[in-house]
Design an enzyme around this catalytic site. Structure first.
Site, PDB file in Angstrom:
ATOM      1  N   PHE A   1      48.951  48.664  32.273  1.00 59.66           N
ATOM      2  CA  PHE A   1      47.915  48.053  31.693  1.00 59.66           C
ATOM      3  C   PHE A   1      48.986  46.798  31.221  1.00 59.66           C
ATOM      4  O   PHE A   1      49.994  46.925  30.740  1.00 59.66           O
ATOM      5  CB  PHE A   1      47.499  48.694  30.672  1.00 59.66           C
ATOM      6  CG  PHE A   1      46.623  47.857  29.891  1.00 59.66           C
ATOM      7  CD1 PHE A   1      45.447  47.415  30.228  1.00 59.66           C
ATOM      8  CD2 PHE A   1      46.855  47.524  28.321  1.00 59.66           C
ATOM      9  CE1 PHE A   1      44.387  46.705  29.589  1.00 59.66           C
ATOM     10  CE2 PHE A   1      46.005  46.655  27.948  1.00 59.66           C
ATOM     11  CZ  PHE A   1      44.782  46.257  28.360  1.00 59.66           C
TER      12      PHE A   1
ATOM     13  N   ASP B   1      43.842  40.678  27.655  1.00 59.13           N
ATOM     14  CA  ASP B   1      43.515  41.119  26.118  1.00 59.13           C
ATOM     15  C   ASP B   1      43.858  42.549  25.956  1.00 59.13           C
ATOM     16  O   ASP B   1      43.591  43.170  27.232  1.00 59.13           O
ATOM     17  CB  ASP B   1      42.442  40.660  25.562  1.00 59.13           C
ATOM     18  CG  ASP B   1      41.251  41.670  26.098  1.00 59.13           C
ATOM     19  OD1 ASP B   1      40.963  41.511  27.461  1.00 59.13           O
ATOM     20  OD2 ASP B   1      40.597  42.006  25.263  1.00 59.13           O
TER      21      ASP B   1
ATOM     22  N   ASP C   1      42.020  44.711  39.731  1.00 60.89           N
ATOM     23  CA  ASP C   1      42.518  46.223  39.388  1.00 60.89           C
ATOM     24  C   ASP C   1      41.643  47.118  40.572  1.00 60.89           C
ATOM     25  O   ASP C   1      41.997  47.158  41.681  1.00 60.89           O
ATOM     26  CB  ASP C   1      42.185  46.552  38.093  1.00 60.89           C
ATOM     27  CG  ASP C   1      42.724  47.800  37.421  1.00 60.89           C
ATOM     28  OD1 ASP C   1      42.898  48.659  38.278  1.00 60.89           O
ATOM     29  OD2 ASP C   1      42.468  48.110  36.336  1.00 60.89           O
TER      30      ASP C   1
ATOM     31  N   GLU D   1      40.268  34.559  39.611  1.00 59.86           N
ATOM     32  CA  GLU D   1      40.279  35.692  38.480  1.00 59.86           C
ATOM     33  C   GLU D   1      41.779  35.956  38.286  1.00 59.86           C
ATOM     34  O   GLU D   1      42.694  35.472  38.776  1.00 59.86           O
ATOM     35  CB  GLU D   1      39.943  37.071  39.600  1.00 59.86           C
ATOM     36  CG  GLU D   1      38.845  37.695  39.275  1.00 59.86           C
ATOM     37  CD  GLU D   1      38.717  38.390  38.012  1.00 59.86           C
ATOM     38  OE1 GLU D   1      39.181  37.966  36.911  1.00 59.86           O
ATOM     39  OE2 GLU D   1      37.796  39.483  38.038  1.00 59.86           O
ATOM     40  N   ASP D   2      41.738  36.513  36.824  1.00 59.47           N
ATOM     41  CA  ASP D   2      43.189  36.840  36.570  1.00 59.47           C
ATOM     42  C   ASP D   2      43.923  37.811  37.230  1.00 59.47           C
ATOM     43  O   ASP D   2      44.962  37.804  37.642  1.00 59.47           O
ATOM     44  CB  ASP D   2      43.110  36.974  34.599  1.00 59.47           C
ATOM     45  CG  ASP D   2      41.953  37.957  34.599  1.00 59.47           C
ATOM     46  OD1 ASP D   2      41.485  38.430  35.401  1.00 59.47           O
ATOM     47  OD2 ASP D   2      41.787  38.588  33.359  1.00 59.47           O
TER      48      ASP D   2
ATOM     49  N   ARG E   1      45.494  37.612  24.051  1.00 63.23           N
ATOM     50  CA  ARG E   1      45.367  36.460  25.386  1.00 63.23           C
ATOM     51  C   ARG E   1      45.936  35.155  25.096  1.00 63.23           C
ATOM     52  O   ARG E   1      46.247  34.664  26.207  1.00 63.23           O
ATOM     53  CB  ARG E   1      43.795  36.194  25.085  1.00 63.23           C
ATOM     54  CG  ARG E   1      42.715  37.056  25.553  1.00 63.23           C
ATOM     55  CD  ARG E   1      41.350  36.580  25.723  1.00 63.23           C
ATOM     56  NE  ARG E   1      40.305  37.558  25.526  1.00 63.23           N
ATOM     57  CZ  ARG E   1      39.850  38.188  26.827  1.00 63.23           C
ATOM     58  NH1 ARG E   1      40.543  38.330  27.738  1.00 63.23           N
ATOM     59  NH2 ARG E   1      38.943  39.036  26.743  1.00 63.23           N
TER      60      ARG E   1
HETATM   61  P1  5GP Z   1      38.441  45.327  38.078  1.00 61.63           P
HETATM   62  O1  5GP Z   1      36.949  44.973  38.142  1.00 61.63           O
HETATM   63  O2  5GP Z   1      39.135  44.743  39.524  1.00 61.63           O
HETATM   64  O3  5GP Z   1      38.879  46.658  38.062  1.00 61.63           O
HETATM   65  O4  5GP Z   1      39.044  44.516  37.164  1.00 61.63           O
HETATM   66  C1  5GP Z   1      38.941  43.316  36.963  1.00 61.63           C
HETATM   67  C2  5GP Z   1      38.903  43.026  35.283  1.00 61.63           C
HETATM   68  O5  5GP Z   1      39.562  43.987  34.394  1.00 61.63           O
HETATM   69  C3  5GP Z   1      39.979  41.898  35.211  1.00 61.63           C
HETATM   70  O6  5GP Z   1      39.466  40.481  35.492  1.00 61.63           O
HETATM   71  C4  5GP Z   1      40.424  41.853  33.884  1.00 61.63           C
HETATM   72  O7  5GP Z   1      39.545  41.169  33.088  1.00 61.63           O
HETATM   73  C5  5GP Z   1      40.558  43.407  33.466  1.00 61.63           C
HETATM   74  N1  5GP Z   1      41.727  44.027  33.939  1.00 61.63           N
HETATM   75  C6  5GP Z   1      41.968  44.566  34.929  1.00 61.63           C
HETATM   76  N2  5GP Z   1      43.268  45.146  34.743  1.00 61.63           N
HETATM   77  C7  5GP Z   1      43.755  44.599  33.360  1.00 61.63           C
HETATM   78  C8  5GP Z   1      45.115  44.895  32.634  1.00 61.63           C
HETATM   79  O8  5GP Z   1      46.132  45.525  33.195  1.00 61.63           O
HETATM   80  N3  5GP Z   1      44.851  44.416  31.448  1.00 61.63           N
HETATM   81  C9  5GP Z   1      43.978  43.750  30.951  1.00 61.63           C
HETATM   82  N4  5GP Z   1      44.015  43.325  29.640  1.00 61.63           N
HETATM   83  N5  5GP Z   1      42.749  43.587  31.768  1.00 61.63           N
HETATM   84  C10 5GP Z   1      42.635  43.985  33.094  1.00 61.63           C
HETATM   85 MG    MG Z   2      38.826  39.121  34.439  1.00 55.52          MG
END
Ligand code: 5GP
Ligand code: MG
Length: 178
Positions: free
Chosen positions: A152, A159, A103, A99-100, A165
């Site tokens: 963020f 992105d 959150d 995973e990148d 990206r």
């Molecule tokens: P989660 O499901 O844990 O809330 O978020 C996972 C996905 O949301 C990440 O894989 C990513 O693609 C996107 N995401 C979460 N935080 C950020 C952020 O700060 N910036 C961006 N561009 N995408 C995010």
């Molecule tokens: Mg992601």
């Protein structure tokens, strides 16, 4: 200063710091899997740059695969995971979910549930970034690059409405342009 549509961003994590985090993750995975052939599974789209650098760095034998998921619209997690295609483990090799950023953890929860439902237990989770102020799920992140504040971010695969990206470093949201 970086401007993407209506938002302004400022630099947060330089390339060298990202590279060090990727190296650290690669080292830890090699330590655990040098006798095996792990499959690195990138969660698209956000993790494409991270997984690319990670597997280039990784000196052991491995496979690379991808699944596609989406939960973010604009700068907010919607909580609803849109797609999950191709997640499974037909040949029993260990999976490294790549995973990148984590959150809310909704995406990881969805992946874990899907894996457990299909009887896959031989997997680990790697994430380059984690927002610890937001993440309240019980799943262990086995390999983590670094913790970041609850801001963020864009760049290095991440992105804002499709933009940013391709940036090699990470920027954080400064403020909305009125
Ligand atoms: P989660 O499901 O844990 O809330 O978020 C996972 C996905 O949301 C990440 O894989 C990513 O693609 C996107 N995401 C979460 N935080 C950020 C952020 O700060 N910036 C961006 N561009 N995408 C995010
Ligand atoms: Mg992601």
């Amino acid at each position: 200063m970086l401007k993407l549509y209506d938002l302004e961003f400022v630099p947060l994590i330089p390339q060298a710091e990202i590279a060090a985090a990727v190296q650290k993750i690669s080292d830890s995975i090699l330590k655990d899997f040098h006798d095996e052939i792990p499959i690195f599974v990138g969660i698209l789209n956000g993790s494409f740059m991270f997984i690319s650098d990670l597997v280039k760095q990784y000196p052991g034998k491995c496979e690379v695969d991808f699944v596609k998921m989406k939960s973010y619209v604009g700068t907010e997690s919607t909580g609803k995971i849109k797609e999950i295609i191709g997640l499974g483990n037909p040949n029993g090799k260990p999976l490294i979910i790549v995973e990148d950023i984590i959150d809310t953890g909704n995406t990881i929860e969805n992946i874990v549930n899907t894996l457990e439902k299909t009887g896959v237990s031989n997997y680990k989770i790697a994430s380059l970034f984690l927002k610890p102020e937001v993440y309240k799920k019980p799943y262990k992140i086995d390999y983590l690059g670094m913790e970041i504040p609850n801001k963020f971010i864009v760049g290095y695969g991440l992105d804002y409405n499709g933009l940013g990206r391709n940036l090699p470093e990470v920027f954080q949201l400064k403020n909305k342009i009125k």
